[in-house]
Design an enzyme around this catalytic site. Structure first.
Site, PDB file in Angstrom:
ATOM      1  N   GLU A  38      57.194 -27.608 111.409  1.00 20.07           N
ATOM      2  CA  GLU A  38      56.150 -27.073 112.295  1.00 20.07           C
ATOM      3  C   GLU A  38      54.851 -27.869 112.168  1.00 20.07           C
ATOM      4  O   GLU A  38      54.170 -28.131 113.165  1.00 20.07           O
ATOM      5  CB  GLU A  38      55.919 -25.591 111.968  1.00 20.07           C
ATOM      6  CG  GLU A  38      57.124 -24.737 112.350  1.00 20.07           C
ATOM      7  CD  GLU A  38      57.043 -23.324 111.797  1.00 20.07           C
ATOM      8  OE1 GLU A  38      56.935 -23.169 110.564  1.00 20.07           O
ATOM      9  OE2 GLU A  38      57.085 -22.368 112.592  1.00 20.07           O
ATOM     10  N   ALA A  70      56.759 -23.762 104.100  1.00 13.53           N
ATOM     11  CA  ALA A  70      55.768 -22.929 103.416  1.00 13.53           C
ATOM     12  C   ALA A  70      56.265 -22.717 101.990  1.00 13.53           C
ATOM     13  O   ALA A  70      57.463 -22.848 101.710  1.00 13.53           O
ATOM     14  CB  ALA A  70      55.633 -21.591 104.141  1.00 13.53           C
ATOM     15  N   GLY A  98      57.955 -24.691 107.770  1.00 17.28           N
ATOM     16  CA  GLY A  98      56.563 -25.057 108.027  1.00 17.28           C
ATOM     17  C   GLY A  98      56.332 -26.561 108.007  1.00 17.28           C
ATOM     18  O   GLY A  98      55.384 -27.050 108.624  1.00 17.28           O
ATOM     19  N   GLU A 137      64.253 -20.794 108.328  1.00 22.17           N
ATOM     20  CA  GLU A 137      63.654 -19.500 107.980  1.00 22.17           C
ATOM     21  C   GLU A 137      64.662 -18.353 108.041  1.00 22.17           C
ATOM     22  O   GLU A 137      64.598 -17.414 107.262  1.00 22.17           O
ATOM     23  CB  GLU A 137      62.465 -19.184 108.911  1.00 22.17           C
ATOM     24  CG  GLU A 137      61.216 -19.998 108.628  1.00 22.17           C
ATOM     25  CD  GLU A 137      61.157 -21.328 109.364  1.00 22.17           C
ATOM     26  OE1 GLU A 137      62.214 -21.798 109.856  1.00 22.17           O
ATOM     27  OE2 GLU A 137      60.060 -21.908 109.426  1.00 22.17           O
TER      28      GLU A 137
HETATM   29  N1  CAA Z   1      58.795 -23.490  98.549  1.00 25.12           N
HETATM   30  C1  CAA Z   1      58.649 -23.529  97.226  1.00 25.12           C
HETATM   31  N2  CAA Z   1      59.344 -24.386  96.428  1.00 25.12           N
HETATM   32  C2  CAA Z   1      60.209 -25.208  97.038  1.00 25.12           C
HETATM   33  C3  CAA Z   1      60.416 -25.214  98.422  1.00 25.12           C
HETATM   34  C4  CAA Z   1      59.647 -24.304  99.213  1.00 25.12           C
HETATM   35  N3  CAA Z   1      59.732 -24.259 100.556  1.00 25.12           N
HETATM   36  N4  CAA Z   1      61.350 -26.142  98.728  1.00 25.12           N
HETATM   37  C5  CAA Z   1      61.722 -26.708  97.558  1.00 25.12           C
HETATM   38  N5  CAA Z   1      61.034 -26.147  96.526  1.00 25.12           N
HETATM   39  C6  CAA Z   1      61.133 -26.465  95.100  1.00 25.12           C
HETATM   40  C7  CAA Z   1      62.440 -25.945  94.515  1.00 25.12           C
HETATM   41  O1  CAA Z   1      62.331 -24.581  94.201  1.00 25.12           O
HETATM   42  C8  CAA Z   1      62.595 -26.835  93.307  1.00 25.12           C
HETATM   43  O2  CAA Z   1      61.738 -26.355  92.305  1.00 25.12           O
HETATM   44  P1  CAA Z   1      62.278 -26.184  90.780  1.00 25.12           P
HETATM   45  O3  CAA Z   1      62.631 -27.585  90.356  1.00 25.12           O
HETATM   46  O4  CAA Z   1      61.106 -25.604  90.057  1.00 25.12           O
HETATM   47  O5  CAA Z   1      63.479 -25.313  90.861  1.00 25.12           O
HETATM   48  C9  CAA Z   1      62.029 -28.171  93.786  1.00 25.12           C
HETATM   49  O6  CAA Z   1      61.218 -27.870  94.923  1.00 25.12           O
HETATM   50  C10 CAA Z   1      63.115 -29.142  94.229  1.00 25.12           C
HETATM   51  O7  CAA Z   1      63.927 -28.479  95.190  1.00 25.12           O
HETATM   52  P2  CAA Z   1      65.526 -28.396  95.082  1.00 25.12           P
HETATM   53  O8  CAA Z   1      65.958 -28.437  93.657  1.00 25.12           O
HETATM   54  O9  CAA Z   1      65.965 -27.212  95.894  1.00 25.12           O
HETATM   55  O10 CAA Z   1      65.945 -29.769  95.800  1.00 25.12           O
HETATM   56  P3  CAA Z   1      67.300 -30.096  96.556  1.00 25.12           P
HETATM   57  O11 CAA Z   1      67.245 -31.554  96.829  1.00 25.12           O
HETATM   58  O12 CAA Z   1      68.463 -29.537  95.831  1.00 25.12           O
HETATM   59  O13 CAA Z   1      67.212 -29.280  97.963  1.00 25.12           O
HETATM   60  C11 CAA Z   1      66.105 -28.512  99.988  1.00 25.12           C
HETATM   61  C12 CAA Z   1      66.252 -29.633  98.913  1.00 25.12           C
HETATM   62  C13 CAA Z   1      67.381 -28.418 100.812  1.00 25.12           C
HETATM   63  C14 CAA Z   1      64.938 -28.929 100.866  1.00 25.12           C
HETATM   64  C15 CAA Z   1      65.818 -27.177  99.289  1.00 25.12           C
HETATM   65  O14 CAA Z   1      64.748 -27.349  98.350  1.00 25.12           O
HETATM   66  C16 CAA Z   1      65.412 -26.075 100.220  1.00 25.12           C
HETATM   67  O15 CAA Z   1      66.262 -25.505 100.887  1.00 25.12           O
HETATM   68  N6  CAA Z   1      64.087 -25.712 100.289  1.00 25.12           N
HETATM   69  C17 CAA Z   1      63.606 -24.618 101.077  1.00 25.12           C
HETATM   70  C18 CAA Z   1      63.539 -24.991 102.541  1.00 25.12           C
HETATM   71  C19 CAA Z   1      63.078 -23.796 103.382  1.00 25.12           C
HETATM   72  O16 CAA Z   1      63.731 -22.772 103.409  1.00 25.12           O
HETATM   73  N7  CAA Z   1      61.931 -23.928 104.067  1.00 25.12           N
HETATM   74  C20 CAA Z   1      61.384 -22.898 104.898  1.00 25.12           C
HETATM   75  C21 CAA Z   1      60.317 -22.157 104.169  1.00 25.12           C
HETATM   76  S1  CAA Z   1      59.746 -20.744 105.078  1.00 25.12           S
HETATM   77  C22 CAA Z   1      58.569 -21.327 106.129  1.00 25.12           C
HETATM   78  O17 CAA Z   1      58.293 -22.497 106.172  1.00 25.12           O
HETATM   79  C23 CAA Z   1      57.895 -20.297 106.989  1.00 25.12           C
HETATM   80  C24 CAA Z   1      57.158 -20.836 108.154  1.00 25.12           C
HETATM   81  O18 CAA Z   1      57.642 -20.877 109.261  1.00 25.12           O
HETATM   82  C25 CAA Z   1      55.808 -21.338 107.997  1.00 25.12           C
END
Ligand code: CAA
Length: 259
Positions: A113, A66, A110, A133
């Protein structure tokens, strides 16, 4: 449908292909993307020329979850009033045609999921699945605690959801989360080929087979078997059933008319 901004839609023969396309956010599933995805899936479901749908992302990410930036300032009243996350996310569950998730790179939160809502997952060898999460101070909200547990069993689901650990493609295949792992360069072609094979069969029979398998997750064994038997018997009302069996007896390829 207006031109979508966050997805790319094309057809390959009888297969509808939807690519999530928000590269700047690793395909984070913002509200606008989910609405576009829902509309594209519904359009393919209604299109008689389409027999199966492939849902994919980019080489780097199927979807990183998400959209955290969109979500971060929401309060309890906001998410309850909006029924976040149910209302926009479950369209994929309403689609009657098989939906194949083709996952390369990250399928997190998500994203994992969404892949699990599809009927089956094919993974590139680069795929990484996880429910991180817990690291954000929430729990999975789009079925992760339920579908991951049914897919891989309690211990592994518990470990992943309580620690946020990711699982690579080989582990996902061993655990039964994915049907098959293929080299990343072949992912889309393999998924489309699988979709084409499914699309070559009788559409109403495919829809009944999908319904029956999905019932295994929603019903008791006795109820599921009863539904299966009735759906099996229903196949005998179709011209395609007569054609399929006649073609076998006559040693020729069947010609299905989806009736
Ligand atoms: N939401 C919004 N933006 C996101 C994102 C997310 N879930 N995941 C990545 N991005 C964005 C980053 O903020 C970054 O943006 P900027 O360049 O503007 O800073 C861009 O995408 C590239 O990401 P990274 O620089 O972090 O890339 P990386 O290769 O270093 O890391 C990653 C990759 C490990 C996937 C890391 O991006 C990450 O941990 N993302 C979040 C994953 C996460 O926590 N997902 C769960 C979300 S909650 C959810 O989904 C609730 C549910 O159950 C429905």
């Amino acid at each position: 449908m207006p031109m979508p901004e966050h997805i790319l839609v094309e057809t390959r023969g009888a297969v509808g292909l939807v690519r999530l396309n928000r590269p700047q956010a690793l395909n984070a599933l913002c509200d606008a993307l989910m609405l576009e995805l829902g509309a594209a899936l519904r359009a393919f479901d209604a299109d008689e020329a389409i027999g199966a749908i492939v849902l994919t992302g980019s080489e780097k990410a199927f979807a990183a979850g998400a959209d955290i930036k969109e979500m971060k300032d929401r309060g309890f009243a906001d998410v309850v009033a909006d029924d976040f996350i149910g209302n926009r996310w479950e369209t994929v569950l309403e689609i009657r045609k098989p939906v194949i998730a083709a996952v390369a790179g990250f399928a997190l939160g998500g994203g994992c999921e969404l892949a699990m809502m599809c009927d089956l997952i094919i993974a590139a060898d680069t795929a990484k699945f996880g429910q991180p999460e817990i690291t954000l101070g929430v729990i999975p909200g789009a079925g992760g605690t339920q579908r991951l547990t049914r897919a891989v069993g309690k211990s592994k689901a518990m470990e992943m959801i309580l620690t946020g650990r990711m699982m690579d493609a080989a582990e996902a295949e061993r655990a039964g989360l994915v049907a098959r792992v293929v080299p990343a360069a072949e992912l889309i072609d393999e998924a489309v080929k699988l979709g084409e094979r499914i699309a070559s069969f009788s559409r109403p029979v495919v829809a009944m087979a999908k319904e029956a398998v999905n019932a295994a997750f929603e019903s008791s064994l006795a109820e599921g078997v009863r539904l299966e038997r009735r759906l099996f018997q229903s196949c005998f009302a179709l011209a395609d059933r007569a054609e399929g069996m006649a073609a076998f007896a006559e040693k020729r390829k069947p010609v299905f008319v989806h009736r």
